[in-house]
Design an enzyme around this catalytic site. Sequence first.
Site, PDB file in Angstrom:
ATOM      1  N   GLY A 114       0.829  -1.210   0.000  1.00 22.58           N
ATOM      2  CA  GLY A 114       0.000   0.000   0.000  1.00 22.58           C
ATOM      3  C   GLY A 114       0.858   1.253   0.000  1.00 22.58           C
ATOM      4  N   ASP A 139      -8.300  -0.843   1.539  1.00 22.17           N
ATOM      5  CA  ASP A 139      -8.878   0.495   1.760  1.00 22.17           C
ATOM      6  C   ASP A 139      -9.158   1.252   0.462  1.00 22.17           C
ATOM      7  OD1 ASP A 139      -8.338  -0.124   4.401  1.00 22.17           O
ATOM      8  OD2 ASP A 139      -6.505   1.066   4.482  1.00 22.17           O
ATOM      9  N   ARG A 174     -33.919  -2.395  16.748  1.00 24.55           N
ATOM     10  CA  ARG A 174     -32.667  -1.829  17.260  1.00 24.55           C
ATOM     11  C   ARG A 174     -31.945  -0.981  16.214  1.00 24.55           C
ATOM     12  NH1 ARG A 174     -30.335  -7.237  20.230  1.00 24.55           N
ATOM     13  NH2 ARG A 174     -31.115  -6.743  22.310  1.00 24.55           N
ATOM     14  N   ARG A 277     -26.742  -1.210  19.421  1.00 27.16           N
ATOM     15  CA  ARG A 277     -25.604  -2.130  19.614  1.00 27.16           C
ATOM     16  C   ARG A 277     -24.555  -1.826  18.541  1.00 27.16           C
ATOM     17  NH1 ARG A 277     -28.212  -3.364  23.493  1.00 27.16           N
ATOM     18  NH2 ARG A 277     -28.871  -5.445  24.175  1.00 27.16           N
ATOM     19  N   LEU A 284     -11.775  -9.468   9.763  1.00 21.96           N
ATOM     20  CA  LEU A 284     -12.545 -10.351   8.873  1.00 21.96           C
ATOM     21  C   LEU A 284     -12.491  -9.799   7.452  1.00 21.96           C
ATOM     22  CD1 LEU A 284     -15.846 -11.211  10.779  1.00 21.96           C
ATOM     23  CD2 LEU A 284     -14.025 -12.771  10.106  1.00 21.96           C
ATOM     24  N   ARG A 286     -10.087  -8.494   5.957  1.00 24.21           N
ATOM     25  CA  ARG A 286      -8.813  -8.754   5.289  1.00 24.21           C
ATOM     26  C   ARG A 286      -8.607 -10.236   4.976  1.00 24.21           C
ATOM     27  NH1 ARG A 286      -5.003  -4.962   8.124  1.00 24.21           N
ATOM     28  NH2 ARG A 286      -3.602  -6.725   8.363  1.00 24.21           N
TER      29      ARG A 286
HETATM   30  O1  F6P Z   1      -4.697  -0.552   5.565  1.00 28.17           O
HETATM   31  C1  F6P Z   1      -5.399  -1.709   5.755  1.00 28.17           C
HETATM   32  C2  F6P Z   1      -5.962  -1.793   7.134  1.00 28.17           C
HETATM   33  O2  F6P Z   1      -6.703  -2.983   7.244  1.00 28.17           O
HETATM   34  C3  F6P Z   1      -6.793  -0.574   7.562  1.00 28.17           C
HETATM   35  O3  F6P Z   1      -8.076  -0.599   7.012  1.00 28.17           O
HETATM   36  C4  F6P Z   1      -6.742  -0.709   9.055  1.00 28.17           C
HETATM   37  O4  F6P Z   1      -6.890   0.544   9.690  1.00 28.17           O
HETATM   38  C5  F6P Z   1      -5.373  -1.240   9.296  1.00 28.17           C
HETATM   39  O5  F6P Z   1      -4.935  -1.850   8.092  1.00 28.17           O
HETATM   40  C6  F6P Z   1      -5.311  -2.244  10.420  1.00 28.17           C
HETATM   41  O6  F6P Z   1      -3.981  -2.559  10.639  1.00 28.17           O
HETATM   42  P1  F6P Z   1      -3.507  -3.724  11.597  1.00 28.17           P
HETATM   43  O7  F6P Z   1      -3.652  -4.995  10.847  1.00 28.17           O
HETATM   44  O8  F6P Z   1      -2.111  -3.383  11.900  1.00 28.17           O
HETATM   45  O9  F6P Z   1      -4.412  -3.704  12.799  1.00 28.17           O
END
Ligand code: F6P
Length: 359
Positions: A114, A139, A174, A277, A284, A286
């Site tokens: 990235g 992102d 809710r 809530r 998840l 990723r």
């Molecule tokens: O840049 C990708 C990302 O998943 C963001 O959306 C998120 O803020 C960050 O990385 C989370 O990073 P880490 O895996 O270090 O918690």
Amino acid sequence: MRIAISTGGGDAPGLNAVIRAAVLSAINRGWEVLGIKRGFAGLLGADEVIPMTKETVRGIGHQGGTILRTTNRGNPFCYPRRRTDGTVDEVDRSDEVIDNARERGISAIITIGGDGSLAIAQRLFEKGMQIIGVPKTIDNDVNGTITTFGFDTAVTTAIEAIDKLHTTAESHDRVLVLEVMGRNSGFIALHSGVAGSADVILMPEIPFHIDKVCEKIMARDRVGRHFSIVVVAEGAFPDGGEVHMIGESLPGQAKRVGGIADGLAREIQSRTGKECRSLVLGHLQRGGVPTGYDRLLAARFGGAAVRAVEEGKWGHMVALQSPHLVTVPIIDVLREPKRVDPMHDVVQTARSLGISFGD
Ligand code: F6P
């Protein structure tokens, strides 16, 4: 010709498809390929450099994660070093990366990452390394390319979550607040929120007012829609307020954004009297297998990266500028981060559909 591939920063579904496409494209040209493990750690003695063969990449095109592993604490220009007294400082080890690559006979590196990894690539390029970038992030915040692989998968995961939240929110009257990733950009929130029929979408590009959010929820209530779904980007913030951060970061790691959903849900509940809530979808987004769109885009990026090496486009990043795959100078990509344009047609359509952005 001997090239090497590395993956850096947070992972994204589709990384393995890029690796597979690049390895096969290179091997089919008669080149040798090495894999640098865990960002550049493999070139700093902190991990391995492995030979990549057709066998190594067999059957990985549909798998999430990265067979080369990754790290978001591996910037060779400020690499964490643990001192004997246990404290940690940062040292510039970029010369070691360049020397070790040269010693191993690596003539070019394809780095998949990235904005952070691309910034590292640019600095290594300026020091003489023959490097090509492949944009990666769920992102979608990298400029110069219409989209990045991993984004479609993350949005699909978020939509599935919104669909599930809808049924339980409606059963219980809710308000459910779903926090999605994106760091300082709102693409995941916007796309999943519109496709998942959210009622409120909050994102960093449009600072929100909590009273407007509550107004929308109560307006729905008055017409018999006693539930609401709020999709909030982790980097969203109230007008005049600040982005919510998560505790301490580890040495060498960028500050982490997130954790807005809980406080937001409590605020909405206290202002509207409606039961509220929250859920943080987190990593998840990723994980899991890449969607068909992401697999194809990743394969195209991998193939294009090898063509860029062949053409000597050092310091360039492969990019999708539909319908074409192009290369763009990394320095141009880094000029500014990509953010949602508040006037974009998706935002306008969302407004026409009655979705509130809390503004
Ligand atoms: O840049 C990708 C990302 O998943 C963001 O959306 C998120 O803020 C960050 O990385 C989370 O990073 P880490 O895996 O270090 O918690």
